[in-house]
Design an enzyme around this catalytic site. Structure first.
Site, PDB file in Angstrom:
ATOM      1  N   SER A   1      -1.333   2.001  -4.615  1.00 32.79           N
ATOM      2  CA  SER A   1      -0.362   2.318  -3.575  1.00 32.79           C
ATOM      3  C   SER A   1       1.018   1.811  -3.929  1.00 32.79           C
ATOM      4  O   SER A   1       1.176   0.707  -4.450  1.00 32.79           O
ATOM      5  CB  SER A   1      -0.786   1.694  -2.245  1.00 32.79           C
ATOM      6  OG  SER A   1      -1.810   2.424  -1.648  1.00 32.79           O
TER       7      SER A   1
ATOM      8  N   ASP B   1       6.313   7.212   4.397  1.00 30.03           N
ATOM      9  CA  ASP B   1       5.698   6.037   3.756  1.00 30.03           C
ATOM     10  C   ASP B   1       6.538   5.619   2.543  1.00 30.03           C
ATOM     11  O   ASP B   1       6.167   5.858   1.393  1.00 30.03           O
ATOM     12  CB  ASP B   1       4.262   6.366   3.353  1.00 30.03           C
ATOM     13  CG  ASP B   1       3.467   5.133   2.953  1.00 30.03           C
ATOM     14  OD1 ASP B   1       3.945   4.011   3.188  1.00 30.03           O
ATOM     15  OD2 ASP B   1       2.360   5.310   2.395  1.00 30.03           O
TER      16      ASP B   1
ATOM     17  N   HIS C   1       3.612   1.211   3.667  1.00 36.10           N
ATOM     18  CA  HIS C   1       2.378   0.551   4.110  1.00 36.10           C
ATOM     19  C   HIS C   1       2.051  -0.672   3.264  1.00 36.10           C
ATOM     20  O   HIS C   1       1.267  -1.524   3.674  1.00 36.10           O
ATOM     21  CB  HIS C   1       1.211   1.544   4.144  1.00 36.10           C
ATOM     22  CG  HIS C   1       0.613   1.879   2.818  1.00 36.10           C
ATOM     23  ND1 HIS C   1       0.961   3.005   2.106  1.00 36.10           N
ATOM     24  CD2 HIS C   1      -0.323   1.244   2.076  1.00 36.10           C
ATOM     25  CE1 HIS C   1       0.264   3.046   0.987  1.00 36.10           C
ATOM     26  NE2 HIS C   1      -0.526   1.982   0.937  1.00 36.10           N
TER      27      HIS C   1
END
Length: 319
Positions: free
Chosen positions: A266, A156, A107
């Site tokens: 992230s 992911d 992402h």
């Protein structure tokens, strides 16, 4: 770190989006007066990724100040951690796995092209660079073919290939990939063990009137407990949130909250230390979550052990 909106109006008001934290208050700054010990390495010892991976070649003999939720890292403590930038500001975290490849979350790199990214290595500072800092372009972005199927944060995981291969130093070196075969630590995929997540993500945040976070200038670290998937989904359910995890994901955090990863973390690494060898292995990639450090809402991580074949296939085919 990402955003996954909740299904109900109440959840939207309470949490606003699917994001993560490394702490609850702004962190103190790194003090250059803290003592460090450099573990000398000859150039031959950097010749093999296997030999050098997961090693902390610089060790702090006296710690800096502690803060709620996490604390500062010191230069060279996590030499595999990088800042993925767009192109002059921090965007996501990433991890060096060999001289050419960076592991991160899909992402983080899904909406941009390879020419948009820069990878900043060798520095614990978010904006001010140190002498060891290296900034490189990206020559290739490889996102998992099944990313976002069946759910937004399924698979992911992504790989970035650096335009220029790295020469490893005390401040720039790879992490070890985890063992291929399950170990005693990995029986419920690292159930209950202590792991460490690092990043430049929010150290505090406010939900009203809009979500606003506080970023640290120094790379932060915090220890988290790995939680069995069934238990994690039960915690979320007790907060009125339906969370579906598969075997390629897991949670890390605490029932009472207080420590977590957050927006800006992230793609960064969750690592464990092999107490026998002293080397660090990456077991998770910061992926998703609700709010930051809330009780019974731990972070969701991509399980690296589930993607070892994919990682090796991509990095070997492109050699």
């Amino acid at each position: 770190m990402m955003v996954k909106c909740l299904s109900s109006i109440v959840q939207l008001i309470l949490f606003a989006c699917f994001i993560w934290t490394i702490g609850a208050t702004p962190m103190t700054t790194f003090s250059p007066d803290d003592e460090t010990t450099i573990v000398e390495q000859s150039s031959d010892e950097f010749s093999s990724n296997i030999e050098v991976c997961g090693s902390q070649l610089i060790q702090r003999t006296r710690r800096g100040g502690r803060v709620v939720g996490g604390q500062n890292s010191y230069p060279g403590e996590f030499p595999w951690t990088v800042s993925i930038r767009l192109p002059h500001k921090h965007h996501c975290g990433g991890t060096i796995i060999n001289s050419e490849w960076i592991l991160t979350a899909a992402h983080c790199v899904f909406n941009y092209g390879k020419d948009d990214y820069r990878v900043r290595l060798g520095s614990i500072l978010k904006d001010d660079f140190e002498d060891e800092t290296l900034i490189l372009r990206v020559s290739d972005v490889v996102i998992h073919d099944h990313y976002a199927a069946p759910r937004r944060y399924s698979h992911d995981i992504a790989l970035l290939r650096l335009e220029t291969p790295l020469n490893f130093t005390d401040y720039i070196s790879p992490v070890c990939l985890p063992p291929e075969e399950p170990t005693e630590q990995d029986t419920d995929k690292y159930k209950g063990i202590k792991a460490t997540v690092v990043g430049w993500g929010w150290t505090s945040f406010k939900q009203k009137p809009v979500i606003i976070g506080s970023y640290p200038q120094v790379l932060q670290k915090v220890d988290l407990g790995v939680i069995p998937n069934v238990e994690c989904m039960g915690w979320f359910k007790s907060r009125g949130i339906s969370l579906a995890l598969d075997e390629k994901q897991f949670c890390a955090g605490y029932k009472d909250g207080g420590k977590d990863s957050c927006s800006g973390d992230s793609g960064g690494p969750l690592v464990v230390k092999n107490l026998t060898t002293g080397k660090f292995h990456i077991i998770g990639i910061v992926s998703a979550g609700v709010a930051c450090a809330e009780p019974r809402l731990p972070g969701v991580y991509t399980r690296v052990t589930s993607y070892l074949d994919w990682i090796k296939q991509i990095t070997s085919v492109n050699e």
